[in-house]
Write an enzyme that holds these catalytic residues in place. Structure first.
Site, PDB file in Angstrom:
ATOM      1  N   THR A 106       3.368 -16.242  -0.697  1.00  0.00           N
ATOM      2  CA  THR A 106       4.644 -16.235   0.012  1.00  0.00           C
ATOM      3  C   THR A 106       5.385 -14.934  -0.300  1.00  0.00           C
ATOM      4  OG1 THR A 106       5.655 -17.490  -1.817  1.00  0.00           O
ATOM      5  CG2 THR A 106       4.899 -18.737   0.098  1.00  0.00           C
ATOM      6  N   ASP A 107       6.112 -14.421   0.684  1.00  0.00           N
ATOM      7  CA  ASP A 107       6.816 -13.148   0.550  1.00  0.00           C
ATOM      8  C   ASP A 107       8.114 -13.314  -0.222  1.00  0.00           C
ATOM      9  OD1 ASP A 107       4.813 -11.962   2.061  1.00  0.00           O
ATOM     10  OD2 ASP A 107       5.870 -12.284   3.956  1.00  0.00           O
ATOM     11  N   ARG A 108       8.790 -12.210  -0.419  1.00  0.00           N
ATOM     12  CA  ARG A 108      10.070 -12.196  -1.123  1.00  0.00           C
ATOM     13  C   ARG A 108      11.064 -13.129  -0.439  1.00  0.00           C
ATOM     14  NH1 ARG A 108      13.196  -6.647  -0.839  1.00  0.00           N
ATOM     15  NH2 ARG A 108      13.202  -7.299   1.342  1.00  0.00           N
TER      16      ARG A 108
END
Length: 522
Positions: free
Chosen positions: A115-117
């Site tokens: 998952t991204d930031r």
């Protein structure tokens, strides 16, 4: 030496490489040339030798987290990440030995879904070799984690298990305010441009039909909220407000729209790809000065740019935090009027409640994503002929009942896919919102699967969360294995943690999303 003799005495290249790398690490550490990663814990040789060797088992660890304040899930030597905090907690709790405390690879650390930031997860899986003899190991790990990261439990898995390779599919949820589906104001640049494009395509009647259920929103907002406010302004302030909004001489209020400026903003171009987030209140949720033309084939741009304010909250009327306010001089009468006007428009948008016909159109647009398609326009650095751009979407549904939080209506969008590329879901949400908001034909999404380049901004990461990965194939294999194997291996499922996961979602994820949106107008 003959070939047969050589093969019997062949060097273990993997062991040799690992030994060389370890020796180089020790040398760099001794000479001070190596920078220790922020997630690593270094123990002395004596401490490692004194640490009794304990049996390890391959396990699937089930966890959840709120991604706010982290640079994503994936471990990074220089940045604060979810895996970094998780790895340190495993070491401190004794789930990973001191000998392996400096490198996650030594424990075969593999994530199921990255998952991204700023992206959250109610359920995710990490597979690793873990010391599990302590019956309270999960509790001990959680004691060394912040409240926004929780380990739900683990299941013993096969030695060859990889949470990434054996995952069948993943289910994500995106929470979006329903006012993101409001149309642009008819007198905004985008509003006028859409009418012109509809006329060019001989589809004005179709465009008006697609916007029918929301066609009166801006006129009603203007009549009930904006005009009464403008009537309270001093003549000279009204004149200046009008100049800022319209960049033209004032006219009678009963003949001139007063809600949105004629936009002086850059229209989205196909030719320029962006990898930045959609700014707060801009893009899909913005209904004024940051109005962007939906991804289209014209490639036209406008050099007109509004450097002052739009009623969406950009420019001088944008809200500031306490620190910024303390450092700034008091607002001028013009700035104060513009700020009040901005707040009126924002409040009107948040009071919007999506009608059932509009909700049905949202679902109809989402249905165009189903199946196997080329999503090269929904990520970065992918060419149309790249086979890896083809992805399978099993379902994409809008919740039948929006929820009301702090006077803002939210809609849950759930997408189930085999796998997703970077930013894919956030760009899919943006595209769907543009299609509905701008009254475009649903077929525009299918056009985006072709080779032509479209520029699609990313929706904010705040609303995205991984609900859970799916391991149906692995679970079926485990069920069949139980018929002849004595080894106890459990199903990889979040069902037994359903109550804890739901409480965590409400407290740490949903609550965080709603609070941050209310504070930052994201």
């Amino acid at each position: 030496m003959g070939r047969s003799e050589w093969s019997r005495n062949a060097v273990n290249k993997r062991a040799r490489t690992e030994a060389t790398q370890e020796a180089n690490k020790r040398l760099k550490l001794e000479t001070g040339d190596e920078k220790i990663p922020i997630y690593a814990t270094r123990f002395s040789k004596e401490e490692i030798e004194a640490d009794a060797r304990k049996p390890k088992k391959k396990v699937a660890v089930m966890l959840g987290y709120a991604g706010s304040g982290y640079k994503g899930l994936q471990i990074n030597s220089d940045e604060k990440t979810i895996e970094g905090d998780l790895f340190k907690a495993f070491v401190t709790a004794g789930a990973i030995s001191k000998a392996n405390a400096d490198d996650p690879k030594k424990s075969s650390f593999v994530r199921c879904a990255r998952t991204d930031r700023g992206v959250h997860a109610a359920g995710n899986i990490i597979s690793l070799k873990m010391i599990v003899e302590d019956p309270n190991i999960v509790q001990k790990i959680n004691e060394h984690l912040p409240p926004q990261i929780r380990v739900w439990g683990f299941e013993q898995a096969k030695g060859s298990f990889s949470s990434y390779q054996l995952c069948d599919s993943r289910i994500y949820e995106y929470l979006i305010p329903t006012y993101c589906f409001l149309p642009p104001h008819p007198q905004s640049f985008l509003g006028k441009e859409l009418v012109d494009l509809a006329n060019e395509a001989d589809d004005l009647a179709g465009y008006e039909e697609r916007q029918k259920e929301v066609s009166g929103f801006w006129a009603e907002t203007e009549e009930k909220l904006v005009k009464p406010f403008l009537d309270t302004l001093e003549p000279e302030i009204f004149t200046e407000v009008h100049k800022v909004l319209y960049n033209e001489p004032p006219m009678m209020l009963d003949t001139q729209p007063v809600v949105e400026p004629i936009l002086r903003n850059q229209v989205m171009s196909k030719s320029t790809e962006t990898s930045t987030d959609v700014p707060a209140t801009a893009g899909v949720c913005n209904t004024a000065a940051s109005d962007l033309e939906p991804a289209n084939k014209s490639g036209a741009t406008s050099s007109r740019h509004d450097s002052s304010i739009g009623l969406d909250g950009e420019g001088v009327a944008r809200g500031t935090n306490a620190t910024e306010t303390d450092q700034r001089p008091p607002l001028s009468p013009l700035e104060d009027a513009l700020k009040q006007l901005k707040n009126i428009i924002v409040a009107a948008k948040k009071a919007y409640r999506i009608p059932s016909t509009r909700l049905a159109r949202v679902q109809a647009v989402l249905n165009n994503y189903l199946g196997t398609h080329n999503f090269h326009n929904y990520t970065i650095a992918k060419l149309p002929h790249d086979p890896s751009a083809k992805r399978v979407i099993k379902s994409f549904t809008a919740g039948p009942e929006p929820v009301l939080i702090n006077n803002t209506e939210w809609l849950s969008l759930k997408v189930h896919g085999q796998s997703f590329m970077m930013h894919q879901i956030r760009k899919m949400v943006t595209m769907a919102a543009y299609i509905v908001r701008c009254g475009c034909p649903e077929e525009r999404i299918k056009d985006s699967y072709e080779h032509e380049k479209y520029t699609i901004p990313k929706a904010p990461s705040l609303g995205l969360l991984l609900e859970r990965p799916v391991f149906d194939t692995y679970n079926r294999d485990i069920a069949r294995e139980k018929e002849w194997s004595e080894i106890e291996r459990g199903r990889i499922s979040f069902e037994k943690f359903e109550k804890e996961v739901e409480e965590f979602k409400q407290r740490e994820i949903y609550g965080r999303i709603f609070r941050e949106e209310e504070t930052n107008d994201t």
